[in-house]
Design a protein around this motif. Structure first.
Motif, PDB file in Angstrom:
ATOM      1  N   GLY A  34     -23.153  64.946 -45.183  1.00  0.00           N
ATOM      2  CA  GLY A  34     -22.543  66.213 -45.558  1.00  0.00           C
ATOM      3  C   GLY A  34     -22.427  66.330 -47.071  1.00  0.00           C
ATOM      4  O   GLY A  34     -23.312  65.902 -47.818  1.00  0.00           O
ATOM      5  N   ASP A  35     -21.296  66.867 -47.550  1.00  0.00           N
ATOM      6  CA  ASP A  35     -21.109  67.065 -48.986  1.00  0.00           C
ATOM      7  C   ASP A  35     -21.106  65.756 -49.764  1.00  0.00           C
ATOM      8  O   ASP A  35     -21.407  65.742 -50.965  1.00  0.00           O
ATOM      9  N   THR A  36     -20.791  64.652 -49.106  1.00  0.00           N
ATOM     10  CA  THR A  36     -20.781  63.352 -49.778  1.00  0.00           C
ATOM     11  C   THR A  36     -22.158  63.005 -50.319  1.00  0.00           C
ATOM     12  O   THR A  36     -22.288  62.270 -51.305  1.00  0.00           O
ATOM     13  N   PHE A  37     -23.210  63.546 -49.700  1.00  0.00           N
ATOM     14  CA  PHE A  37     -24.561  63.263 -50.153  1.00  0.00           C
ATOM     15  C   PHE A  37     -24.729  63.576 -51.638  1.00  0.00           C
ATOM     16  O   PHE A  37     -25.420  62.862 -52.362  1.00  0.00           O
ATOM     17  N   TYR A  38     -24.069  64.625 -52.107  1.00  0.00           N
ATOM     18  CA  TYR A  38     -24.246  65.080 -53.491  1.00  0.00           C
ATOM     19  C   TYR A  38     -23.413  64.259 -54.484  1.00  0.00           C
ATOM     20  O   TYR A  38     -23.485  64.500 -55.683  1.00  0.00           O
ATOM     21  N   GLU A  39     -22.682  63.270 -53.972  1.00  0.00           N
ATOM     22  CA  GLU A  39     -21.988  62.315 -54.840  1.00  0.00           C
ATOM     23  C   GLU A  39     -22.869  61.106 -55.150  1.00  0.00           C
ATOM     24  O   GLU A  39     -22.552  60.311 -56.037  1.00  0.00           O
ATOM     25  N   LEU A  40     -23.975  60.953 -54.426  1.00  0.00           N
ATOM     26  CA  LEU A  40     -24.850  59.810 -54.638  1.00  0.00           C
ATOM     27  C   LEU A  40     -25.537  59.904 -55.997  1.00  0.00           C
ATOM     28  O   LEU A  40     -25.839  60.994 -56.478  1.00  0.00           O
ATOM     29  N   PRO A  41     -25.836  58.751 -56.614  1.00  0.00           N
ATOM     30  CA  PRO A  41     -26.603  58.762 -57.871  1.00  0.00           C
ATOM     31  C   PRO A  41     -27.972  59.408 -57.666  1.00  0.00           C
ATOM     32  O   PRO A  41     -28.519  59.407 -56.558  1.00  0.00           O
ATOM     33  N   THR A  42     -28.522  59.928 -58.737  1.00  0.00           N
ATOM     34  CA  THR A  42     -29.780  60.681 -58.673  1.00  0.00           C
ATOM     35  C   THR A  42     -30.918  59.944 -57.956  1.00  0.00           C
ATOM     36  O   THR A  42     -31.591  60.544 -57.105  1.00  0.00           O
ATOM     37  N   PRO A  43     -31.186  58.650 -58.249  1.00  0.00           N
ATOM     38  CA  PRO A  43     -32.301  57.994 -57.547  1.00  0.00           C
ATOM     39  C   PRO A  43     -32.109  57.954 -56.032  1.00  0.00           C
ATOM     40  O   PRO A  43     -33.085  58.047 -55.272  1.00  0.00           O
ATOM     41  N   MET A  44     -30.853  57.843 -55.576  1.00  0.00           N
ATOM     42  CA  MET A  44     -30.593  57.786 -54.143  1.00  0.00           C
ATOM     43  C   MET A  44     -30.757  59.162 -53.509  1.00  0.00           C
ATOM     44  O   MET A  44     -31.312  59.291 -52.414  1.00  0.00           O
ATOM     45  N   GLN A  45     -30.285  60.206 -54.200  1.00  0.00           N
ATOM     46  CA  GLN A  45     -30.495  61.554 -53.681  1.00  0.00           C
ATOM     47  C   GLN A  45     -31.986  61.871 -53.608  1.00  0.00           C
ATOM     48  O   GLN A  45     -32.465  62.450 -52.634  1.00  0.00           O
ATOM     49  N   GLU A  46     -32.719  61.462 -54.632  1.00  0.00           N
ATOM     50  CA  GLU A  46     -34.147  61.772 -54.677  1.00  0.00           C
ATOM     51  C   GLU A  46     -34.890  61.122 -53.519  1.00  0.00           C
ATOM     52  O   GLU A  46     -35.764  61.733 -52.909  1.00  0.00           O
ATOM     53  N   LEU A  47     -34.533  59.890 -53.190  1.00  0.00           N
ATOM     54  CA  LEU A  47     -35.222  59.205 -52.101  1.00  0.00           C
ATOM     55  C   LEU A  47     -34.835  59.782 -50.736  1.00  0.00           C
ATOM     56  O   LEU A  47     -35.666  59.885 -49.838  1.00  0.00           O
ATOM     57  N   HIS A  48     -33.567  60.183 -50.595  1.00  0.00           N
ATOM     58  CA  HIS A  48     -33.061  60.566 -49.273  1.00  0.00           C
ATOM     59  C   HIS A  48     -32.965  62.063 -49.003  1.00  0.00           C
ATOM     60  O   HIS A  48     -32.566  62.454 -47.913  1.00  0.00           O
ATOM     61  N   ARG A  49     -33.341  62.920 -49.941  1.00  0.00           N
ATOM     62  CA  ARG A  49     -33.066  64.336 -49.734  1.00  0.00           C
ATOM     63  C   ARG A  49     -34.050  65.033 -48.808  1.00  0.00           C
ATOM     64  O   ARG A  49     -33.903  66.212 -48.502  1.00  0.00           O
ATOM     65  N   GLY A  50     -35.074  64.358 -48.372  1.00  0.00           N
ATOM     66  CA  GLY A  50     -35.924  64.935 -47.341  1.00  0.00           C
ATOM     67  C   GLY A  50     -37.231  65.510 -47.813  1.00  0.00           C
ATOM     68  O   GLY A  50     -37.816  66.359 -47.147  1.00  0.00           O
ATOM     69  N   GLU A  51     -37.729  65.059 -48.965  1.00  0.00           N
ATOM     70  CA  GLU A  51     -39.054  65.497 -49.396  1.00  0.00           C
ATOM     71  C   GLU A  51     -40.064  65.103 -48.326  1.00  0.00           C
ATOM     72  O   GLU A  51     -40.021  63.991 -47.804  1.00  0.00           O
ATOM     73  N   ARG A  52     -40.971  65.982 -47.991  1.00  0.00           N
ATOM     74  CA  ARG A  52     -41.798  65.782 -46.800  1.00  0.00           C
ATOM     75  C   ARG A  52     -42.594  64.490 -46.829  1.00  0.00           C
ATOM     76  O   ARG A  52     -42.748  63.834 -45.812  1.00  0.00           O
ATOM     77  N   ASN A  53     -43.124  64.111 -47.983  1.00  0.00           N
ATOM     78  CA  ASN A  53     -43.835  62.843 -48.118  1.00  0.00           C
ATOM     79  C   ASN A  53     -43.541  62.281 -49.496  1.00  0.00           C
ATOM     80  O   ASN A  53     -43.677  62.989 -50.485  1.00  0.00           O
TER      81      ASN A  53
END
Length: 195
Positions: free
Chosen positions: A25-44
């Motif tokens: 949920g909203d906690t996702f946006y508290e993660l550091p940038t590299p973690m958000q980038e890996l986990h945000r759901g880019e298709r490949n």
């Protein structure tokens, strides 16, 4: 539904298959940038770095590691991770020194609602994901073979987390099974490969 997220470049994300934003949920946006980038759901996406592997220390552990398709040898090596996001979840292909193993992540349903389910071959482990003290912790809650639940007393456990380390995505995975002990442990860092 495809959404455009703000970043240094535009790309499209299939949020229907993005596991971590859905679980956190909203906690996702508290993660550091590299973690958000890996986990945000880019298709490949493709990630590369280095890892230290410590395999099972006994025969029983090596057999269980094989069932989970986990790395079994002790060594320092290069690491590569490929993530493919679909409407059914995420398929992660990890390669350590050229040896690959794959797992599939999906959102839990029914008794596993609110959990992330990771399937290794025929075995699925349902995990709670918690952001605490600058680390994203993975805590096994249930496990099963296909639809058949397995005893909680024998459920895999261990201290596994992700974090940011010197601007890189970092992972520290430790998997152990009651009675048998450690079946695999690997840690390292990854950087996103340019397209």
């Amino acid at each position: 539904i495809f959404l455009t997220l703000e970043s240094s470049r535009e790309f499209y994300v299939d949020m229907s298959g993005a596991i971590f934003p859905a679980v956190l949920g909203d906690t996702f946006y508290e993660l550091p940038t590299p973690m958000q980038e890996l986990h945000r759901g880019e298709r490949n996406s493709e990630w590369a770095g280095n890892a230290s592997i410590r395999g099972a220390q006994n025969l029983a552990g090596r057999i269980v590691a094989t069932l989970f398709r986990l790395p079994a040898d002790d060594h320092q090596t290069d690491a590569r991770v490929s993530i493919e996001v679909t409407r059914n979840g995420e398929t992660w292909t990890r390669s350590f020194g050229g040896k690959r193993f794959r797992s599939h992540l999906s959102l839990g349903t029914g008794r596993e609602a609110g959990l992330m389910c990771e399937r290794f071959g025929i075995i699925t482990v349902a995990m709670a994901i918690t952001w605490k003290d600058g680390k994203l912790w993975f805590v096994p809650r249930r496990w099963r073979i296909g639809p058949l639940p397995l005893p909680g007393a024998l459920r895999p456990k261990g201290n596994s987390f992700e974090c940011e380390r010197e601007g890189l995505f970092a992972f520290d995975v430790h998997v152990e099974v009651p009675i048998i002990g450690t079946i695999a442990a690997y840690q390292g860092t990854l950087r996103k490969k340019p397209l």
